[in-house]
Scaffold this motif. Structure first.
Motif, PDB file in Angstrom:
ATOM      1  N   THR A   1      -0.787  -0.580   8.060  1.00 16.72           N
ATOM      2  CA  THR A   1       0.592  -0.149   7.828  1.00 16.72           C
ATOM      3  C   THR A   1       1.510  -0.663   8.926  1.00 16.72           C
TER       4      THR A   1
ATOM      5  N   ALA B   1       9.463  -1.138   3.665  1.00 13.78           N
ATOM      6  CA  ALA B   1       8.976  -0.696   2.357  1.00 13.78           C
ATOM      7  C   ALA B   1       7.655  -1.379   2.015  1.00 13.78           C
ATOM      8  N   GLU B   2       7.584  -2.681   2.277  1.00 18.68           N
ATOM      9  CA  GLU B   2       6.357  -3.413   1.960  1.00 18.68           C
ATOM     10  C   GLU B   2       5.171  -2.904   2.785  1.00 18.68           C
TER      11      GLU B   2
ATOM     12  N   LEU C   1       3.979   0.466   1.422  1.00 17.50           N
ATOM     13  CA  LEU C   1       3.240   0.302   0.171  1.00 17.50           C
ATOM     14  C   LEU C   1       1.835  -0.245   0.420  1.00 17.50           C
TER      15      LEU C   1
ATOM     16  N   GLY D   1      -1.575   1.767  -0.421  1.00 16.19           N
ATOM     17  CA  GLY D   1      -2.609   1.167  -1.256  1.00 16.19           C
ATOM     18  C   GLY D   1      -3.968   1.196  -0.586  1.00 16.19           C
TER      19      GLY D   1
END
Length: 757
Positions: free
Chosen positions: A385, A395-396, A399, A403
């Protein structure tokens, strides 16, 4: 010995509604000083976060005021402090570049409305489902990005467009820029680092404020050329929010991102702050509602988004805050400073604020979180992260982290354990545990095919779910194995997943929770809540601590045993019903906190146990005579043929405390006074010895010495001494530290050195 039970809610104060006379006195005594301390910490942080966000400087102060007053009054945490958060600075900076500042204020307002709606719908608890590893990794990545960007300002340059470009450009900045700006930045960071090493009286002034003061005064006195900001210009040019123009998909995504990030950070901060005080616990739905109203107001007024912030909240608790009035008053101090002393901000060099942001960014990479996550195998989520936020964007990165966390959770939920062991009689015992899905079939078949052919296999299925692929793998292996001359006996500990699948019964997709005892090792008092009260004369005669009729715990425990545990242990106990063959004689104290089977992980038939006050072994022929312990020693060594005698003492032993007091604590208890005479040799050994530095005071050392002395007392019994000298009997001393729940093995020499068993 009795201990008074203190209610954890005893320190709560009346923080809602009007202040009563007592509440007003408490607010003036505790909350007013705390609010000043929080204000001194918050003021430079509000300014610095505004700079990092690319927003007007006044926006940081507006957010600080609104976060303090509005979120403080309406929020669900009594001591949490809200304001502009460094974790949101990247989002705000991106929104400012994409839509402009006024449109960013409208996005903040809409995000607040969404938070308000979510709070009204009471979904705050669901936000805690986000992995803390993702949140901490996100904050660490934001800290790295902030530090890299603001380091260029400290060095007299300008930040680049991305963290990677900032990192690539950094050597050039270090080599070619040596201006006054660098001196101010280095001085600010030096003060921040050195401040924690100064005396406590000096450190009463918060480090960020002290660093800005030192840097500002030094720059003014030395006449350094630095960049300064006029707050009055920022206040005079105030304009309201406008609707953002552009693709509505991007606008909706921005509103969701601000609402969720600010909301999750606030709720996690509330949970963390609850661990720092003993007052009222946070109402998370009310906290989310209060944050929503605060973000609507700060957006309308042209301020940054607000969220609960851990640094200011921790400062608030440590400064002695008792209610939400400390947070509210800190907001008023910020407002007073902005209106009456805004001219002082012009004295602060921009480079000093940038250096403060570099320091904050580095602190956001908290190694303490890494240590906590390492024990749960979540460090990869944190690292991925953080790297995603730095290299790809906020944001990426989030995500990607979510995941990975989901994949790891799926892997844990579908993990299969297969343990196959050969028994002395030639049989094989196989235990399969976990959730049997198609993901575990490769491991399952590999382990089962490694079992030698032609033997009897006892297969225990300790599972909570089985899908068709797993069933077919086990069923096919069983048929093939039995065709080869072997025998497979399948025993399902929980629901009969295999048996039902083999008979064609429809399987339900839900997992089945294990039918296990309800935390059998907990004391009755910890399991009493939620248990139905028995309406009987016995129950009526024994009211419990809460004033309601008490459950007869012993009978309730017996019923629980019959219902949950007896079916599991009945086959084992049936085989040993006629005789016992323990391997240990276990002598320990009668203290109710010592549970021999629990601390030794032993079961029925393992320990022949003797318990008495102080785990004492009277010496052979000592006065007063005691046949109870002597009888147990004779029976254990001559009839049961035990091979080990263990004496187990424990920390905080009341008998040893009485011995240490010279008998004063047992005055008026004649039987106990006579029994304690058997501890005289322990007391003499204690007086003659010295501490090896491994104990925690005289009582702790006496408790340990007592164990060694009782092992020597055992040698006064001829049969024990004979077996010990012949190597047929082992004497072991154990010491159980109740506070740490650790069992130590004591070595038999005067210094009583110990180590973990």
């Amino acid at each position: 010995m009795r201990t008074r039970r203190v209610c954890p809610m005893a320190t709560d104060t009346k923080s809602d509604g009007k202040l009563a006379a007592g509440g007003l006195a408490s607010a003036l005594r505790h909350d007013l000083p705390a609010s000043v301390v929080v204000f001194l910490v918050a003021m430079p942080l509000c300014l610095g976060i505004a700079v990092a966000s690319g927003a007007p400087l006044a926006a940081g102060l507006i957010a600080g005021v609104v976060g303090g007053v509005v979120a403080g009054l309406l929020g669900g945490s009594v001591v949490q402090v809200s304001g502009p958060a460094a974790g949101l600075s990247l989002v705000v900076a991106d929104l400012v570049m994409r839509y402009g500042w006024r449109a960013t204020c409208m996005i903040t307002l809409l995000a607040g409305a969404l938070q308000l709606l979510l709070g009204v719908c009471r979904v705050a608890r669901s936000a805690l489902a986000v992995s803390p590893a993702v949140v901490h990794g996100m904050l660490a990545g934001v800290g790295v990005v902030i530090a890299l960007a603001q380091l260029h300002v400290v060095l007299g340059g300008s930040p680049q467009r991305s963290a990677v470009e900032n990192l690539v450009e950094l050597p050039h900045q270090i080599i070619h820029n040596h201006t006054h700006a660098v001196f101010v930045g280095v001085l600010t960071i030096a003060v921040l680092i050195a401040w924690t090493r100064l005396p406590q009286r000096v450190r009463s002034l918060p480090a960020p404020l002290a660093a800005l003061l030192v840097a500002s005064v030094t720059a003014w006195a030395a006449g350094w050329q630095v960049t300064r900001i006029d707050l009055s210009v920022s206040l005079d040019s105030w304009v309201g929010p406008v609707w953002p123009s552009g693709d509505w998909h991007g606008i909706v995504a921005a509103v969701l991102l601000v609402a969720l990030l600010a909301g999750v950070e606030s709720l996690l901060c509330s949970v963390a702050v609850d661990k720092l005080h003993r007052g009222r616990r946070s109402d998370l739905d009310r906290e989310l509602t209060g944050q929503g109203v605060a973000n609507m107001i700060t957006g309308a007024l042209g301020g940054l988004p607000v969220a609960g912030v851990i640094v200011r909240s921790t400062t608030n608790v440590r400064a002695g805050a008792r209610s939400r009035w400390s947070t509210v008053m800190h907001g008023f101090w910020l407002l007073l400073f902005a209106l009456g002393f805004g001219w002082m901000i012009a004295l602060i060099p921009m480079e000093a604020l940038a250096a403060l942001l570099v320091f904050i960014g580095v602190q956001m990479v908290n190694m303490g979180h890494l240590r906590n996550l390492r024990g749960h195998s979540e460090v990869p989520v944190y690292v991925v992260t953080m790297a995603g936020v730095v290299l790809l964007g906020l944001a990426e990165g989030v995500l990607v982290g979510l995941g990975l966390a989901a994949l790891l959770a799926l892997r844990r939920l579908t993990r299969v354990t297969v343990r196959a062991t050969a028994e002395p009689d030639g049989r094989w015992h196989v235990v399969i545990g976990g959730s049997l899905t198609f993901l575990g079939v490769p491991t399952l078949t590999s382990e089962l095919r490694a079992i030698p052919a032609g033997v009897t296999v006892d297969l225990d299925l300790n599972i909570d779910f089985m899908d068709n692929a797993a069933f077919e793998a086990i069923h096919d292996w069983r048929q093939e194995y039995e065709r080869g001359g072997g025998t497979v006996n399948i025993d399902e500990i929980h629901d009969e997943w295999y048996a039902m699948a083999a008979s064609g019964v429809r399987m339900f997709p839900a997992k089945t929770p294990p039918r296990a005892p309800d935390r059998w090792w907990l004391p009755w008092s910890h399991r009493r809540r939620g248990r139905r009260v028995a309406h009987s004369p016995l129950a009526a005669r024994h009211p419990d601590r809460d004033g309601s009729p008490a459950v007869p715990d012993l009978l309730a425990g017996a019923r629980e045993f019959h219902r949950l545990t007896a079916p599991l242990v009945r086959p084992l106990l049936h085989t040993m019903a006629r005789t016992q063959e323990p391997s240990h004689l276990f002598i320990t104290c009668a203290d109710s906190r010592i549970v021999p089977n629990l601390i030794t992980a032993s079961g029925p038939g393992d320990l022949f146990t003797v318990r008495n006050v102080g785990n004492l072994v009277p010496r052979l022929g000592s006065e007063p005579e005691d046949d109870s312990v002597a009888a147990a020693i004779e029976y254990a060594t001559e009839v049961l043929n035990v091979r080990t005698i263990t004496v187990c003492g424990h920390s905080g032993c009341g008998a040893m405390a009485a011995l240490l007091s010279g008998g004063e604590k047992v005055t008026g208890q004649p039987a106990l006074s006579r029994w304690m005479r058997h501890g005289n040799h322990t007391l003499a050994r204690f007086i003659a010895g010295e501490s090896a530095g491994e104990d925690h005071g005289p009582l702790d050392r006496l408790c340990r010495v007592n164990v060694i002395q009782q092992l020597e007392n055992l040698r006064t019994y001829p049969q024990v001494d004979r077996l010990f000298r012949g190597g047929d009997l082992e004497l072991i001393g154990l010491y159980f530290d109740i506070g740490t729940a650790r069992v130590h093995l004591l070595e038999q020499h005067p210094q009583v050195a110990s180590g973990p068993a």
